[in-house]
Write a protein that holds these residues in place. Structure first.
Motif, mmCIF file in Angstrom:
data_model
loop_
_atom_site.group_PDB
_atom_site.id
_atom_site.type_symbol
_atom_site.label_atom_id
_atom_site.label_comp_id
_atom_site.label_asym_id
_atom_site.label_seq_id
_atom_site.Cartn_x
_atom_site.Cartn_y
_atom_site.Cartn_z
ATOM 1 N N ALA A 331 0.825 -1.200 0.000
ATOM 2 C CA ALA A 331 0.000 0.000 0.000
ATOM 3 C C ALA A 331 0.863 1.255 0.000
ATOM 4 O O ALA A 331 1.974 1.279 0.514
ATOM 5 C CB ALA A 331 -0.918 0.013 1.219
ATOM 6 N N GLY A 332 0.311 2.305 -0.574
ATOM 7 C CA GLY A 332 0.929 3.629 -0.564
ATOM 8 C C GLY A 332 -0.160 4.668 -0.699
ATOM 9 O O GLY A 332 -1.270 4.369 -1.159
ATOM 10 N N GLU A 333 0.140 5.900 -0.300
ATOM 11 C CA GLU A 333 -0.885 6.935 -0.330
ATOM 12 C C GLU A 333 -1.144 7.456 -1.731
ATOM 13 O O GLU A 333 -2.209 8.004 -2.002
ATOM 14 C CB GLU A 333 -0.476 8.097 0.579
ATOM 15 C CG GLU A 333 -0.574 7.764 2.058
ATOM 16 C CD GLU A 333 -0.659 9.005 2.906
ATOM 17 O OE1 GLU A 333 -1.760 9.571 3.042
ATOM 18 O OE2 GLU A 333 0.385 9.420 3.418
ATOM 19 N N ALA A 336 2.339 7.215 -7.370
ATOM 20 C CA ALA A 336 3.792 7.308 -7.505
ATOM 21 C C ALA A 336 4.489 6.584 -6.358
ATOM 22 O O ALA A 336 5.494 5.890 -6.565
ATOM 23 C CB ALA A 336 4.216 8.773 -7.559
ATOM 24 N N ALA A 337 3.961 6.738 -5.146
ATOM 25 C CA ALA A 337 4.556 6.065 -3.994
ATOM 26 C C ALA A 337 4.429 4.549 -4.124
ATOM 27 O O ALA A 337 5.376 3.809 -3.818
ATOM 28 C CB ALA A 337 3.895 6.547 -2.707
ATOM 29 N N VAL A 338 3.269 4.060 -4.593
ATOM 30 C CA VAL A 338 3.061 2.620 -4.756
ATOM 31 C C VAL A 338 4.084 2.036 -5.723
ATOM 32 O O VAL A 338 4.597 0.929 -5.514
ATOM 33 C CB VAL A 338 1.624 2.335 -5.231
ATOM 34 C CG1 VAL A 338 1.481 0.884 -5.686
ATOM 35 C CG2 VAL A 338 0.627 2.611 -4.114
ATOM 36 N N ASN A 339 4.405 2.759 -6.793
ATOM 37 C CA ASN A 339 5.365 2.262 -7.780
ATOM 38 C C ASN A 339 6.694 1.887 -7.127
ATOM 39 O O ASN A 339 7.237 0.795 -7.348
ATOM 40 C CB ASN A 339 5.608 3.316 -8.862
ATOM 41 C CG ASN A 339 4.421 3.455 -9.799
ATOM 42 O OD1 ASN A 339 3.551 2.585 -9.860
ATOM 43 N ND2 ASN A 339 4.371 4.546 -10.525
ATOM 44 N N TRP A 620 -1.061 -2.288 -11.086
ATOM 45 C CA TRP A 620 -0.138 -3.339 -10.657
ATOM 46 C C TRP A 620 -0.807 -4.705 -10.584
ATOM 47 O O TRP A 620 -0.115 -5.729 -10.620
ATOM 48 C CB TRP A 620 0.453 -2.993 -9.282
ATOM 49 C CG TRP A 620 1.542 -1.977 -9.348
ATOM 50 C CD1 TRP A 620 1.421 -0.633 -9.233
ATOM 51 C CD2 TRP A 620 2.937 -2.234 -9.572
ATOM 52 N NE1 TRP A 620 2.652 -0.023 -9.362
ATOM 53 C CE2 TRP A 620 3.600 -0.985 -9.559
ATOM 54 C CE3 TRP A 620 3.693 -3.384 -9.756
ATOM 55 C CZ2 TRP A 620 4.981 -0.873 -9.750
ATOM 56 C CZ3 TRP A 620 5.074 -3.266 -9.940
ATOM 57 C CH2 TRP A 620 5.695 -2.023 -9.934
ATOM 58 N N VAL A 621 -2.105 -4.750 -10.448
ATOM 59 C CA VAL A 621 -2.787 -6.032 -10.258
ATOM 60 C C VAL A 621 -3.759 -6.345 -11.390
ATOM 61 O O VAL A 621 -4.446 -7.363 -11.345
ATOM 62 C CB VAL A 621 -3.540 -6.058 -8.911
ATOM 63 C CG1 VAL A 621 -2.569 -5.932 -7.754
ATOM 64 C CG2 VAL A 621 -4.588 -4.954 -8.838
ATOM 65 N N VAL A 622 -3.833 -5.500 -12.405
ATOM 66 C CA VAL A 622 -4.668 -5.771 -13.572
ATOM 67 C C VAL A 622 -3.761 -6.242 -14.693
ATOM 68 O O VAL A 622 -2.825 -5.543 -15.081
ATOM 69 C CB VAL A 622 -5.445 -4.508 -14.011
ATOM 70 C CG1 VAL A 622 -6.230 -4.779 -15.288
ATOM 71 C CG2 VAL A 622 -6.386 -4.055 -12.897
ATOM 72 N N GLU A 623 -4.038 -7.439 -15.194
ATOM 73 C CA GLU A 623 -3.173 -8.029 -16.207
ATOM 74 C C GLU A 623 -3.329 -7.315 -17.532
ATOM 75 O O GLU A 623 -4.434 -6.953 -17.939
ATOM 76 C CB GLU A 623 -3.500 -9.515 -16.369
ATOM 77 C CG GLU A 623 -2.495 -10.262 -17.228
ATOM 78 C CD GLU A 623 -2.743 -11.753 -17.227
ATOM 79 O OE1 GLU A 623 -1.860 -12.512 -17.623
ATOM 80 O OE2 GLU A 623 -3.853 -12.157 -16.809
#
Length: 693
Positions: A331-333, A336-339, A620-623
């Motif tokens: 998780a990230g806020e 860009a942070a999640v990347n 990130w989770v969609v193929e």
């Protein structure tokens, strides 16, 4: 009449048939008196028994219902009176009953019944499923379980009237406590600007102090932000509402109109500062770095791995098996942070992923033979991919750490932001070495940070942070010294008090009196800077008051999650005036409760594939569609093993982050930051003189 009787008989036969089928699937206690099973306690209620859809358009059935109306009314009233006591004891077709909760208290079946009852409510009411992460959820369960049996539920009118009123009073008492500290620590007015799904521009005004953040009000600024004059008037009104003497700074976005309006604001109120939102600035840096071609290629390759794994139950279960329940996507806020958080997570799990793709489990999995599975295997076994991931993590980790720090409610960031920006640039320079390689990253940071805008509070925060100041061997740069003087002149209006502060500064510089105690030296790193001044600054009362007011401020205007709070509705003019005030108070309670929840240290459950997290992790989770797509059949979510260790610490729990921040510092770096003068032109023109040296 004959037609009506035949219809009633047919419906009765249908119900009896349904009851017989249910009895065959779930034998009741009466049919198996000696072998009562747990399944009998968990039978679902047929929808026909809850809602009667029979014959709604038939005149004959309406006549039949009219004849039986008195009896039905009596039964309905009886059920209504008894409903609080009988709520857990739901009746199903064929006289199949769920045992009362009290008869199974403490047992596994009893817990399942409770959880099922809560689940039905959440599902039917459309309550977001992540509401169970609320810090108020368990206290609610505890309060209900501690009440005597037969607790009556409150009504719709109760929740809209006296319960809301008491909640409003409760919130008011908490906010009064915050306000009582403003005179001592000062406060920051935060203008959290955002755009709704309908295109409206709203500004949520909040007030920050170390004790907590309070929501003040929400303003429809769609036609205000486009005008410097109206924006200035709005900010001026908010400052007057909070109290000029309490406000140390006003934080807004960094647009041209905000800069111009805030310049006028500081002229109208000569005892406060304006600052841009550091959270948005740092998030913009991460976003721009992620768009650089070399970085973007690695991110897209990493998304190929996670997109394939998270869209197949077999590969997802296998990944969690080899990583011992850990998830790749964290998780990230912000997006860009999640990347970069996810890149770091994958780099930490590199060996586990390699073991997975080389295992027999992977070879036997049919998805591994598909183009997507082959692409994943090639990437996971690629030395170049992992070395690039490691380099990107080292470049961006200081910015990620600083992003969490400036968004923290537990630790005011004013004493760290100046050092944090320097540390981020130094980390990039150390990784890339050559000036031609690291200057593009520096340009992004400098452009987002905008060196033309003075930040005296940030500079003074560095000077007054004892850990940094006493780590300096020699004089600080003119920027830091001038920033402190600016703060003295602006925040202290009395000339005599200014002179006293100048004398007390000499004690601080020379490390005299209590500042020299061994306890004070040990506490420079362990205590919050403002607390350090409270404890050891007694000999310098005027400087201590100034230092506390500066070091107690945040650097971010970011609020908390606004999901499911009706901000747009309170700006709808087509509403009864009484109801409009009720909606305003409801929003006030909801948002302040959420802000208070943000203060709690609670581990929050997180599932990357959950719809609750799609705003930041969906790519990130969609193929990806196309030749690399793996699944050819319909995936079944029930085949996925439940996550085990996918919990993340709250964003505002920054103890670990600040420890990591300090671990990356040494006296040499602090010394360089103190003497560094931000002059981009001299850095770019003179290749023989490296920056920061």
């Amino acid at each position: 009449m004959l037609h009506s009787l035949e219809g009633a008989a047919a419906r009765k036969r249908k119900k009896l048939k349904l009851a017989d089928e249910l009895n065959k699937l779930h034998p009741t206690a009466s049919s198996h008196p000696d072998h009562e099973t747990d399944d009998s306690a968990l039978q679902a209620i047929p929808i026909n028994n809850v809602l009667d859809f029979s014959g709604t358009g038939s005149a004959e059935v309406r006549e039949e219902n009219a004849v039986k109306a008195p009896e039905k009314v009596r039964k309905r009233r009886g059920r209504k009176r008894a409903s609080p006591q009988l709520l857990p004891r739901l009746v199903t077709a064929g006289e199949v009953t769920v045992p009362p909760l009290k008869s199974t208290s403490g047992s596994a079946v009893g817990k399942e019944l409770v959880f099922m009852a809560i689940g039905r409510f959440l599902y039917e009411a459309g309550v977001p499923l992540d509401s169970v992460n609320s810090v108020y959820f368990q206290p609610m369960i505890d309060a209900i379980s501690s009440a005597a049996p037969g607790l009556e539920s409150f009504s719709y009118h109760d929740i809209r009237s006296w319960i809301l009123r008491k909640s409003l009073e409760e919130i008011g008492l908490q906010l009064d406590f915050y306000k009582s500290t403003w005179n001592r620590t000062g406060c920051s007015v935060l203008a959290d600007e955002w755009t709704t799904d309908t295109g409206k521009t709203l500004i949520n005004f909040l007030v920050y102090c170390p004790e907590g953040t309070m929501f003040l009000k929400s303003v429809d600024a769609t036609h205000i932000v486009t005008s410097e004059d109206t924006l200035y008037e709005l900010l001026k009104h908010v400052v007057e509402e909070v109290g000029e003497k309490n406000v140390v700074q006003v934080i807004t976005s960094n647009t041209e109109n905000h800069v111009l309006a805030s310049r006028r604001l500081t002229e109208a109120f000569p005892t406060l500062f304006w600052s841009p939102c550091a959270f948005r600035c740092i998030d913009g840096m991460l976003e721009d770095i992620g768009k650089l071609e070399a970085i973007n290629q690695i991110i897209e390759s990493a998304k190929t791995i996670t997109g394939f794994i998270y869209n197949n139950a077999a590969s997802l279960n296998m990944m969690r098996k080899y990583t011992h329940g850990k998830d790749l996507v964290l998780a990230g806020e912000t997006r860009a942070a999640v990347n970069f958080i996810t890149l770091k997570s994958m780099a930490n799990l590199k060996e586990e992923l390699k073991a997975m793709v080389s295992s027999d489990d992977w070879m036997d999995c049919p998805y591994s033979k598909k183009p997507g599975g082959i692409a994943v295997s090639n990437l996971v076994t690629s030395v170049t991919f992992w070395s690039s991931c490691a380099a990107i993590v080292r470049i961006t980790e200081p910015l990620l750490r600083l992003l969490k720090l400036v968004g923290s409610n537990k630790r005011p960031a004013m004493g760290y932001i100046y050092m944090g920006i320097y540390q981020a640039k130094e980390a990039i320079k150390k990784e890339l070495v050559k000036k031609s390689d690291y200057m593009p990253y520096w340009d992004i940071i400098d452009w987002r940070w905008d060196k033309k805008l003075p930040r005296p509070l940030h500079a003074a925060g560095f000077f007054l942070n004892p850990h940094f100041f006493y780590g300096v061997r020699g004089e600080v740069s003119n920027e830091i010294a001038s920033g402190l003087l600016d703060c003295i002149e602006r925040l202290v209006s009395d000339g005599k008090t200014q002179d006293k502060i100048q004398k007390e500064l000499n004690l601080y510089r020379s490390e005299a009196g209590d500042f020299r105690r061994k306890m004070a030296i040990r506490a420079r790193r362990n205590l919050l800077p403002a607390e350090w001044w409270y404890t050891y600054g007694c000999a310098c009362p005027h400087l201590t008051r100034l230092a506390v007011r500066i070091l107690s401020q945040t650097c971010s205007a970011k609020g908390c999650d606004r999901t499911n709070i009706p901000f747009e509705q309170i700006h709808n003019q087509r509403m009864n005036c009484l109801e409009h005030q009720r909606m305003y108070d409801l929003t006030f309670v909801q948002y302040n409760l959420r802000l208070q929840q943000r203060q709690q240290l609670k581990v929050k459950a997180f599932d990357p594939i959950s719809i609750d997290n799609m705003d930041t992790v969906d790519d990130w989770v969609v193929e990806k569609s196309g030749p690399l797509s793996g699944a050819t059949d319909y995936p079944n979510w029930m085949d996925v093993n439940q996550p085990i260790n996918n919990v993340v610490s709250p964003v505002n729990s920054s103890d670990e982050e600040i420890e990591a921040f300090f671990s990356g510092l040494d006296e040499e770096m602090i010394q360089a930051a103190a003497q560094y003068t931000a002059d981009d032109d001299s850095i770019k023109e003179d290749d023989e003189n490296p920056p920061f040296e």
